[in-house]
Write a protein that holds these residues in place. Structure first.
Motif, PDB file in Angstrom:
ATOM      1  N   LYS A 250       0.826  -1.206   0.000  1.00 53.34           N
ATOM      2  CA  LYS A 250       0.000   0.000   0.000  1.00 53.34           C
ATOM      3  C   LYS A 250       0.861   1.256   0.000  1.00 53.34           C
ATOM      4  O   LYS A 250       1.938   1.295   0.582  1.00 53.34           O
ATOM      5  N   LEU A 251       0.344   2.286  -0.660  1.00 53.17           N
ATOM      6  CA  LEU A 251       0.965   3.601  -0.674  1.00 53.17           C
ATOM      7  C   LEU A 251      -0.097   4.605  -0.267  1.00 53.17           C
ATOM      8  O   LEU A 251      -1.204   4.597  -0.800  1.00 53.17           O
ATOM      9  N   LEU A 252       0.227   5.456   0.698  1.00 53.09           N
ATOM     10  CA  LEU A 252      -0.708   6.447   1.204  1.00 53.09           C
ATOM     11  C   LEU A 252      -0.111   7.835   1.017  1.00 53.09           C
ATOM     12  O   LEU A 252       0.997   8.115   1.493  1.00 53.09           O
ATOM     13  N   LEU A 253      -0.829   8.690   0.294  1.00 52.98           N
ATOM     14  CA  LEU A 253      -0.414  10.074   0.077  1.00 52.98           C
ATOM     15  C   LEU A 253      -1.379  10.983   0.819  1.00 52.98           C
ATOM     16  O   LEU A 253      -2.584  10.949   0.567  1.00 52.98           O
ATOM     17  N   SER A 254      -0.868  11.783   1.743  1.00 52.40           N
ATOM     18  CA  SER A 254      -1.696  12.727   2.496  1.00 52.40           C
ATOM     19  C   SER A 254      -1.563  14.111   1.871  1.00 52.40           C
ATOM     20  O   SER A 254      -0.455  14.555   1.566  1.00 52.40           O
ATOM     21  N   MET A 255      -2.698  14.783   1.699  1.00 47.33           N
ATOM     22  CA  MET A 255      -2.738  16.118   1.112  1.00 47.33           C
ATOM     23  C   MET A 255      -3.375  17.063   2.125  1.00 47.33           C
ATOM     24  O   MET A 255      -4.344  16.694   2.785  1.00 47.33           O
ATOM     25  N   GLY A 256      -2.812  18.252   2.240  1.00 41.68           N
ATOM     26  CA  GLY A 256      -3.343  19.178   3.230  1.00 41.68           C
ATOM     27  C   GLY A 256      -3.246  20.626   2.806  1.00 41.68           C
ATOM     28  O   GLY A 256      -2.613  20.977   1.815  1.00 41.68           O
ATOM     29  N   MET A 257      -3.856  21.460   3.619  1.00 41.59           N
ATOM     30  CA  MET A 257      -3.891  22.905   3.399  1.00 41.59           C
ATOM     31  C   MET A 257      -3.088  23.582   4.494  1.00 41.59           C
ATOM     32  O   MET A 257      -3.309  23.302   5.669  1.00 41.59           O
ATOM     33  N   PRO A 258      -2.152  24.453   4.118  1.00 40.37           N
ATOM     34  CA  PRO A 258      -1.400  25.164   5.145  1.00 40.37           C
ATOM     35  C   PRO A 258      -2.323  26.087   5.944  1.00 40.37           C
ATOM     36  O   PRO A 258      -3.234  26.696   5.386  1.00 40.37           O
ATOM     37  N   THR A 259      -2.097  26.142   7.253  1.00 36.58           N
ATOM     38  CA  THR A 259      -2.889  27.034   8.098  1.00 36.58           C
ATOM     39  C   THR A 259      -2.029  28.161   8.653  1.00 36.58           C
ATOM     40  O   THR A 259      -2.457  29.300   8.692  1.00 36.58           O
ATOM     41  N   LYS A 260      -0.825  27.830   9.082  1.00 35.75           N
ATOM     42  CA  LYS A 260       0.121  28.820   9.590  1.00 35.75           C
ATOM     43  C   LYS A 260       1.495  28.470   9.042  1.00 35.75           C
ATOM     44  O   LYS A 260       1.785  27.306   8.761  1.00 35.75           O
ATOM     45  N   ILE A 261       2.353  29.453   8.970  1.00 34.48           N
ATOM     46  CA  ILE A 261       3.675  29.238   8.397  1.00 34.48           C
ATOM     47  C   ILE A 261       4.548  28.315   9.237  1.00 34.48           C
ATOM     48  O   ILE A 261       5.392  27.599   8.716  1.00 34.48           O
ATOM     49  N   ASP A 262       4.330  28.259  10.528  1.00 26.72           N
ATOM     50  CA  ASP A 262       5.194  27.474  11.406  1.00 26.72           C
ATOM     51  C   ASP A 262       4.555  26.167  11.902  1.00 26.72           C
ATOM     52  O   ASP A 262       5.063  25.538  12.816  1.00 26.72           O
ATOM     53  N   THR A 263       3.436  25.754  11.298  1.00 27.45           N
ATOM     54  CA  THR A 263       2.797  24.494  11.687  1.00 27.45           C
ATOM     55  C   THR A 263       2.554  23.644  10.437  1.00 27.45           C
ATOM     56  O   THR A 263       2.349  24.174   9.346  1.00 27.45           O
ATOM     57  N   PRO A 264       2.569  22.329  10.600  1.00 26.24           N
ATOM     58  CA  PRO A 264       2.306  21.452   9.444  1.00 26.24           C
ATOM     59  C   PRO A 264       0.893  21.676   8.906  1.00 26.24           C
ATOM     60  O   PRO A 264      -0.019  22.026   9.652  1.00 26.24           O
ATOM     61  N   PRO A 265       0.707  21.456   7.607  1.00 24.21           N
ATOM     62  CA  PRO A 265      -0.627  21.614   7.014  1.00 24.21           C
ATOM     63  C   PRO A 265      -1.627  20.631   7.612  1.00 24.21           C
ATOM     64  O   PRO A 265      -1.262  19.520   7.998  1.00 24.21           O
ATOM     65  N   GLN A 266      -2.870  21.053   7.673  1.00 28.24           N
ATOM     66  CA  GLN A 266      -3.947  20.183   8.142  1.00 28.24           C
ATOM     67  C   GLN A 266      -4.328  19.240   7.007  1.00 28.24           C
ATOM     68  O   GLN A 266      -4.633  19.675   5.890  1.00 28.24           O
ATOM     69  N   VAL A 267      -4.283  17.926   7.261  1.00 25.28           N
ATOM     70  CA  VAL A 267      -4.609  16.933   6.237  1.00 25.28           C
ATOM     71  C   VAL A 267      -6.098  16.996   5.924  1.00 25.28           C
ATOM     72  O   VAL A 267      -6.939  16.958   6.824  1.00 25.28           O
ATOM     73  N   ILE A 268      -6.406  17.103   4.641  1.00 23.83           N
ATOM     74  CA  ILE A 268      -7.791  17.179   4.192  1.00 23.83           C
ATOM     75  C   ILE A 268      -8.241  15.842   3.606  1.00 23.83           C
ATOM     76  O   ILE A 268      -9.347  15.389   3.842  1.00 23.83           O
ATOM     77  N   TYR A 269      -7.370  15.228   2.823  1.00 25.23           N
ATOM     78  CA  TYR A 269      -7.697  13.893   2.334  1.00 25.23           C
ATOM     79  C   TYR A 269      -6.418  13.097   2.090  1.00 25.23           C
ATOM     80  O   TYR A 269      -5.320  13.647   2.063  1.00 25.23           O
ATOM     81  N   GLN A 270      -6.610  11.789   1.950  1.00 32.69           N
ATOM     82  CA  GLN A 270      -5.514  10.878   1.653  1.00 32.69           C
ATOM     83  C   GLN A 270      -5.908  10.035   0.448  1.00 32.69           C
ATOM     84  O   GLN A 270      -7.074   9.700   0.277  1.00 32.69           O
ATOM     85  N   LEU A 271      -4.926   9.717  -0.363  1.00 28.68           N
ATOM     86  CA  LEU A 271      -5.114   8.778  -1.458  1.00 28.68           C
ATOM     87  C   LEU A 271      -4.452   7.476  -1.048  1.00 28.68           C
ATOM     88  O   LEU A 271      -3.279   7.478  -0.681  1.00 28.68           O
TER      89      LEU A 271
END
Length: 142
Positions: free
Chosen positions: A36-57
């Motif tokens: 299995k391969l899992l790709l997480s995609m997210g939207m940045p919220t702040k410059i100093d924090t990791p993006p919030q994951v919105i969906y995964q493939l």
């Protein structure tokens, strides 16, 4: 482009219809035991924090994948047809990556139905050769 080069075409993948665009790739996880391969995609919220994951493939049957940083992808994608900007996931046909794979595996998988998916975000481009359609896992907001 060389005269003998395969001209690739990009087609928006229908399974990505309605998904948020403009996302960053936040994580690539491969379970080599299960394939299995899992790709997480997210939207940045702040410059100093990791993006919030919105969906995964989730790809369940992966033959191979490659990942390039965004700056390295520009020339890589220039010879492709302009893809639709309303999706970040495309099918590539014919695929030079798939041709290369068949050459490397000496035709072992020529009878398999392998599709070339391209996931393009503003920071990375991931090409996946998969034997099954990926699942889209939408993450709940917390």
């Amino acid at each position: 482009m060389e005269a003998n080069t395969v001209r690739q075409m990009t087609t928006p993948w229908s399974g990505a219809r309605g998904l948020t665009t403009g996302l960053m790739l936040t994580e690539v996880y491969q379970d080599v035991w299960t394939g299995k391969l899992l790709l997480s995609m997210g939207m940045p919220t702040k410059i100093d924090t990791p993006p919030q994951v919105i969906y995964q493939l989730q790809f369940d049957h992966v033959f191979g994948y490659r990942m390039l940083e965004g700056a390295d992808v520009l020339s890589f994608m220039d010879d492709e047809d302009e893809g639709s900007s309303d999706t970040q996931i495309h099918l590539i046909t014919p695929s030079r990556f798939l041709i290369w794979f068949h050459q490397q595996s000496q035709g072992l998988h020529l009878d398999d139905d392998i599709q070339h998916y391209r996931i393009a975000s503003w920071d990375y481009c991931v090409d996946v050769l998969a034997g099954q359609v990926p699942q889209v896992l939408v993450k709940q907001s917390t």
